[in-house]
Structures are given as C-alpha cells and as structure tokens.
Design an enzyme around this catalytic site. Structure first.
Site, PDB file in Angstrom:
ATOM      1  N   GLY A   1     -49.543 -12.063 -60.571  1.00  0.00           N
ATOM      2  CA  GLY A   1     -48.316 -12.373 -61.306  1.00  0.00           C
ATOM      3  C   GLY A   1     -47.154 -12.671 -60.375  1.00  0.00           C
ATOM      4  O   GLY A   1     -47.356 -12.985 -59.200  1.00  0.00           O
TER       5      GLY A   1
ATOM      6  N   HIS B   1     -48.761 -20.421 -56.717  1.00  0.00           N
ATOM      7  CA  HIS B   1     -49.715 -20.139 -57.805  1.00  0.00           C
ATOM      8  C   HIS B   1     -49.890 -21.375 -58.698  1.00  0.00           C
ATOM      9  O   HIS B   1     -51.003 -21.706 -59.106  1.00  0.00           O
ATOM     10  CB  HIS B   1     -49.199 -19.002 -58.694  1.00  0.00           C
ATOM     11  CG  HIS B   1     -49.021 -17.684 -57.996  1.00  0.00           C
ATOM     12  ND1 HIS B   1     -47.794 -17.113 -57.800  1.00  0.00           N
ATOM     13  CD2 HIS B   1     -49.926 -16.819 -57.462  1.00  0.00           C
ATOM     14  CE1 HIS B   1     -47.931 -15.953 -57.185  1.00  0.00           C
ATOM     15  NE2 HIS B   1     -49.217 -15.751 -56.962  1.00  0.00           N
TER      16      HIS B   1
ATOM     17  N   GLN C   1     -56.155  -2.344 -53.827  1.00  0.00           N
ATOM     18  CA  GLN C   1     -55.917  -3.107 -52.593  1.00  0.00           C
ATOM     19  C   GLN C   1     -54.601  -2.703 -51.918  1.00  0.00           C
ATOM     20  O   GLN C   1     -54.254  -3.240 -50.883  1.00  0.00           O
ATOM     21  CB  GLN C   1     -55.960  -4.615 -52.870  1.00  0.00           C
ATOM     22  CG  GLN C   1     -54.816  -5.144 -53.690  1.00  0.00           C
ATOM     23  CD  GLN C   1     -55.082  -6.563 -54.165  1.00  0.00           C
ATOM     24  OE1 GLN C   1     -56.026  -6.812 -54.918  1.00  0.00           O
ATOM     25  NE2 GLN C   1     -54.283  -7.503 -53.704  1.00  0.00           N
TER      26      GLN C   1
ATOM     27  N   GLY D   1     -55.567 -19.453 -52.349  1.00  0.00           N
ATOM     28  CA  GLY D   1     -54.617 -20.149 -51.490  1.00  0.00           C
ATOM     29  C   GLY D   1     -54.894 -19.934 -50.002  1.00  0.00           C
ATOM     30  O   GLY D   1     -55.234 -18.822 -49.578  1.00  0.00           O
TER      31      GLY D   1
ATOM     32  N   LYS E   1     -52.767 -19.746 -47.870  1.00  0.00           N
ATOM     33  CA  LYS E   1     -51.760 -18.791 -47.377  1.00  0.00           C
ATOM     34  C   LYS E   1     -52.413 -17.461 -46.992  1.00  0.00           C
ATOM     35  O   LYS E   1     -52.046 -16.818 -46.028  1.00  0.00           O
ATOM     36  CB  LYS E   1     -50.716 -18.594 -48.482  1.00  0.00           C
ATOM     37  CG  LYS E   1     -50.070 -17.262 -48.566  1.00  0.00           C
ATOM     38  CD  LYS E   1     -48.661 -17.302 -48.077  1.00  0.00           C
ATOM     39  CE  LYS E   1     -47.986 -15.971 -47.956  1.00  0.00           C
ATOM     40  NZ  LYS E   1     -48.357 -14.943 -48.880  1.00  0.00           N
TER      41      LYS E   1
ATOM     42  N   GLN F   1     -58.371 -13.703 -46.907  1.00  0.00           N
ATOM     43  CA  GLN F   1     -58.871 -13.428 -48.264  1.00  0.00           C
ATOM     44  C   GLN F   1     -59.874 -14.504 -48.691  1.00  0.00           C
ATOM     45  O   GLN F   1     -60.922 -14.199 -49.255  1.00  0.00           O
ATOM     46  CB  GLN F   1     -57.684 -13.396 -49.214  1.00  0.00           C
ATOM     47  CG  GLN F   1     -58.036 -13.270 -50.661  1.00  0.00           C
ATOM     48  CD  GLN F   1     -56.796 -12.957 -51.482  1.00  0.00           C
ATOM     49  OE1 GLN F   1     -56.359 -11.826 -51.544  1.00  0.00           O
ATOM     50  NE2 GLN F   1     -56.231 -13.954 -52.119  1.00  0.00           N
TER      51      GLN F   1
ATOM     52  N   MET G   1     -44.313 -19.665 -49.583  1.00  0.00           N
ATOM     53  CA  MET G   1     -43.918 -19.000 -50.825  1.00  0.00           C
ATOM     54  C   MET G   1     -44.725 -17.720 -51.007  1.00  0.00           C
ATOM     55  O   MET G   1     -45.918 -17.679 -50.693  1.00  0.00           O
ATOM     56  CB  MET G   1     -44.147 -19.924 -52.013  1.00  0.00           C
ATOM     57  CG  MET G   1     -43.151 -21.043 -52.008  1.00  0.00           C
ATOM     58  SD  MET G   1     -43.117 -21.884 -53.571  1.00  0.00           S
ATOM     59  CE  MET G   1     -41.916 -23.124 -53.186  1.00  0.00           C
ATOM     60  N   SER G   2     -44.063 -16.700 -51.496  1.00  0.00           N
ATOM     61  CA  SER G   2     -44.725 -15.413 -51.709  1.00  0.00           C
ATOM     62  C   SER G   2     -43.969 -14.648 -52.783  1.00  0.00           C
ATOM     63  O   SER G   2     -42.733 -14.748 -52.870  1.00  0.00           O
ATOM     64  CB  SER G   2     -44.718 -14.607 -50.405  1.00  0.00           C
ATOM     65  OG  SER G   2     -44.976 -13.244 -50.672  1.00  0.00           O
ATOM     66  N   SER G   3     -44.713 -13.885 -53.581  1.00  0.00           N
ATOM     67  CA  SER G   3     -44.065 -13.082 -54.629  1.00  0.00           C
ATOM     68  C   SER G   3     -43.093 -12.089 -54.012  1.00  0.00           C
ATOM     69  O   SER G   3     -42.144 -11.651 -54.648  1.00  0.00           O
ATOM     70  CB  SER G   3     -45.122 -12.324 -55.432  1.00  0.00           C
ATOM     71  OG  SER G   3     -46.039 -13.234 -55.982  1.00  0.00           O
TER      72      SER G   3
HETATM   73  P1  AMP Z   1     -51.197 -13.216 -55.292  1.00  0.00           P
HETATM   74  O1  AMP Z   1     -50.597 -13.257 -56.652  1.00  0.00           O
HETATM   75  O2  AMP Z   1     -50.199 -13.041 -54.194  1.00  0.00           O
HETATM   76  O3  AMP Z   1     -52.379 -12.301 -55.187  1.00  0.00           O
HETATM   77  O4  AMP Z   1     -51.786 -14.677 -55.046  1.00  0.00           O
HETATM   78  C1  AMP Z   1     -52.686 -15.268 -55.946  1.00  0.00           C
HETATM   79  C2  AMP Z   1     -53.256 -16.498 -55.306  1.00  0.00           C
HETATM   80  O5  AMP Z   1     -52.204 -17.405 -54.998  1.00  0.00           O
HETATM   81  C3  AMP Z   1     -53.984 -16.205 -53.989  1.00  0.00           C
HETATM   82  O6  AMP Z   1     -55.154 -16.994 -53.928  1.00  0.00           O
HETATM   83  C4  AMP Z   1     -52.986 -16.634 -52.956  1.00  0.00           C
HETATM   84  O7  AMP Z   1     -53.581 -17.034 -51.731  1.00  0.00           O
HETATM   85  C5  AMP Z   1     -52.328 -17.812 -53.646  1.00  0.00           C
HETATM   86  N1  AMP Z   1     -51.013 -18.065 -53.047  1.00  0.00           N
HETATM   87  C6  AMP Z   1     -50.023 -17.168 -52.838  1.00  0.00           C
HETATM   88  N2  AMP Z   1     -48.983 -17.768 -52.208  1.00  0.00           N
HETATM   89  C7  AMP Z   1     -49.333 -19.060 -52.019  1.00  0.00           C
HETATM   90  C8  AMP Z   1     -48.692 -20.185 -51.425  1.00  0.00           C
HETATM   91  N3  AMP Z   1     -47.476 -20.105 -50.892  1.00  0.00           N
HETATM   92  N4  AMP Z   1     -49.347 -21.367 -51.412  1.00  0.00           N
HETATM   93  C9  AMP Z   1     -50.595 -21.462 -51.954  1.00  0.00           C
HETATM   94  N5  AMP Z   1     -51.256 -20.443 -52.522  1.00  0.00           N
HETATM   95  C10 AMP Z   1     -50.633 -19.251 -52.560  1.00  0.00           C
END
Ligand code: AMP
Length: 353
Positions: free
Chosen positions: A45, A51, A75, A181, A183, A187, A218-220
């Site tokens: 989320g 995403h 995790q 991703g 990123k 993983q 980009m990152s949450s």
């Molecule tokens: P997360 O919600 O952080 O677990 O990320 C969910 C998915 O989105 C994972 O496969 C991440 O690698 C991907 N993701 C997160 N940030 C990015 C980004 N900046 N660019 C591309 N994919 C991303």
C-alpha cells in the site's frame, strides 16, 4: 489492523465492471476460480507511481489484474517501522479507481483491475501468530544464501518474511504472472529463485525503477522526509551516477568504483557537518555493494559483458533542530528513514553483443 471490509464493488465512473475489494482468503479464492488469466501486483500500500507502473504493465499483459495490499509483519524486524509504516487506504483506493478509468479508455491495455486483496494477519497466518523473531515459530520459506546478503545482512528476517508472504499470495491467487520492481533488486532475485526452486507456476516480471525528477527512487517511506532531508536523500543516487560515469570511462576494479561512491557520499556528509544543526541534515551509509547481477556476490571486478549491480542503503538520521518555518515530513522528521537504491553498471550495447 486492516479494516475489515465485506467483499464489495467499488464503483468508478467507468462503464465496465468495477473492481472488488476482498479481505478474506476464501472469498478471493472463489473469485480467482472464475478468472482466466491473472497478473498479480503485491504491495504494502501507500501507493505511488512506482506501484502504478507495475499495475499498468500487469494490465497490458493480463486480462485480470489483482493488487494485494498487505503490510506483512514477518518481514519487519523487532525494532523496525512496522507500527509506523504508512497506511493510506483512501488515497490508494482513489489511485486504483483512477487507473481503472484510465485502462478503460486505453486500447493498449489487455485487461482491467478486477480485485484488490486486503487480508487480515489472522487469515494470512492461520496457525501461528506472525513473528518478527529470527528463531520464532511458524512455517517459513528461506532462500539462502541470497537472503543473507546486502539487505538481508542489515535486516535478518526480511527476506524470510517476503518469500513467505509471496508464497502465500501466489498460493491463494494462483497468478499467471507476478510483478515486482527493480528498485528492490534483491527481492526480485529471491522471488525468482523461490519460483524456480519450488516449481511455482508463475512468471516473474520486473519493472524499472520509477524516480522523482531529481533521481530519488520513489518509495512509500519518502513521505517521512521533510524538505531538508528530502534534498539530501538524492546523495545515494547521485553517488551511483558518479560510479556509472567512472564505469563508462573504463573503471572496473571494485576499489575504484567503491571509492567513487564513497567519495561522493562523504563529501555530502562533510558539507552538511559544516552547517549549524538548525540547517543541516545527516545520514549514515549502511552499505555500498558492487555485485554479480544474479547471485549478488561481491565482485572484485565488474565485467563488461554481464556488468554488475551497484546497490546501497543509507539511513537518514532524525533532524537535530527542526525549525518551525520549514516543511517537515510525516512524523516531523523525528525518526530515521532507511533508503535503498540500485543501478546496473553496464557498457551500452555490451549486453546485446
Ligand atoms: P512495496 O509496497 O514497497 O512492498 O512495493 C511493492 C512493489 O512495488 C515491489 O515490487 C517494489 O519493488 C515495487 N516498487 C516500489 N518502489 C518502486 C519504484 N520506485 N519503482 C518501481 N517499482 C517500485
């Protein structure tokens, strides 16, 4: 705790069938049994453009797109940010609705978002409560030695949790394709290895890293960075671009590449240290790695043909003296924020030849 929602349609402005929200394993399974091909995008989320890029790709390649939103407790280590991990369901729902409407008008899209899965932890971990302890009890997937390198060295339970929750999601939704991703490069490699070794009937697709205009991945977690820390957060990516430049000019030895990154990072740290606490931001370098693109084993020399993955993590430290007039992040810049990133080191055209 995730809000309990009865499976229901979320109406959009579109004319096609709206997507449905599921919170229970049995209900999403029932839905899955009716679908022909499913592409799954697992997320935690707090959706951003990274995403959304994965979801767009899934809709180009599958008739039905499932999105999971689940902040997986196993995790997160015991001292990590599970309790403060951003939860922005209303904004997420809005973004998913907008994508749904966008796909309807776009002929290049093969499919549509049909399900959003938001399970409870009681459903996801039916027999033992989820543990963040390394020696805690439960049924887990371990992918070694990949899981103990880089991110795994700093976060020992992380990849066990990731592999386990992905296995659960794949078992529940049986997706033809799953989307991750670049990123989070390690993983993607852990999941690919798990899929291969356990004969999971799915294809793992990896989408490029989506960045802000100044290069920050980009990152949450970026919402925790106020203006001052946000500006300095590009240090990691900028150190990578310096290394990429050196690589293209012929630098291959690990020491040369590593020193180029560290020179950039320590220069940034020194510049900040010279400022008063009311104006500076600080970070610590967790690691810089130059590794084989598949095994992530550290390389003494980055090869021309297969290149290397340059990755790293920095920890943005809390502001010492936040100022009233400055723009602060969520949490008022009081907590540390760990940022990760990676780039490929490759000579243009080397991979094709
Ligand atoms: P997360 O919600 O952080 O677990 O990320 C969910 C998915 O989105 C994972 O496969 C991440 O690698 C991907 N993701 C997160 N940030 C990015 C980004 N900046 N660019 C591309 N994919 C991303």
């Amino acid at each position: 705790m995730v809000q309990r929602i009865v499976p229901r349609s979320f109406s959009t402005t579109s004319k096609s069938k709206p997507f449905q929200i599921f919170t229970s394993v049995s209900e999403i399974r029932q839905e899955r049994s009716k679908a022909c091909s499913v592409g799954l995008v697992p997320t935690m989320g707090a959706l951003h453009d990274g995403h959304l890029a994965l979801i767009r790709r899934a809709a180009r390649e599958n008739q039905q797109v499932y999105i999971s939103i689940y902040v997986n407790p196993t995790q997160f280590g015991v001292n990590e940010d599970l309790s403060t991990y951003p939860k922005t369901w209303l904004a997420d729902k809005h973004k998913i609705s907008r994508l749904h409407a966008e796909f309807e008008k776009d002929d290049s899209m093969k499919g549509q978002i049909t399900a959003v899965f938001m399970p409870s932890s009681a459903d996801m971990y039916p027999t033992t409560p989820p543990t963040s302890e390394l020696d805690g009890e439960g049924t887990f997937i371990t992918v070694s030695p990949l899981s103990s390198r880089l991110e795994g060295a700093s976060r020992p339970v992380f990849f066990r949790g990731v592999a386990t929750v992905c296995m659960k999601l794949f078992n529940i939704m049986q997706p033809e394709k799953v989307y991750f991703g670049q990123k989070d490069i390690q993983q993607t490699l852990v999941i690919k290895k798990m899929v291969k070794d356990l004969h999971i009937n799915t294809v793992v697709s990896v989408e490029d890293t989506i960045r802000e205009h100044d290069g920050l991945a980009m990152s949450s977690r970026n919402i925790y960075l106020g203006e001052r820390r946000r500006k300095l957060a590009t240090a990691l990516y900028n150190s990578f671009t310096a290394v990429q430049g050196a690589f293209v000019r012929g630098a291959r030895r690990r020491s040369e590449l590593y020193d180029t990154a560290m020179d950039h990072l320590t220069t940034m740290q020194r510049q900040q240290a010279a400022l008063p606490p009311s104006r500076r931001a600080r970070f610590e370098v967790d690691y810089i790695s130059i590794a084989h693109p598949e095994t992530l084993e550290e390389l003494e020399e980055a090869g021309v043909s297969e290149g290397a993955i340059l990755s790293g993590a920095i920890k943005m430290l809390p502001l010492e003296e936040p100022q009233e007039e400055e723009e602060l992040g969520v949490g008022m810049d009081k907590g540390s924020v760990r940022l990760i990133d990676n780039v490929r080191l490759e000579v243009p055209h080397a991979r094709a030849s």
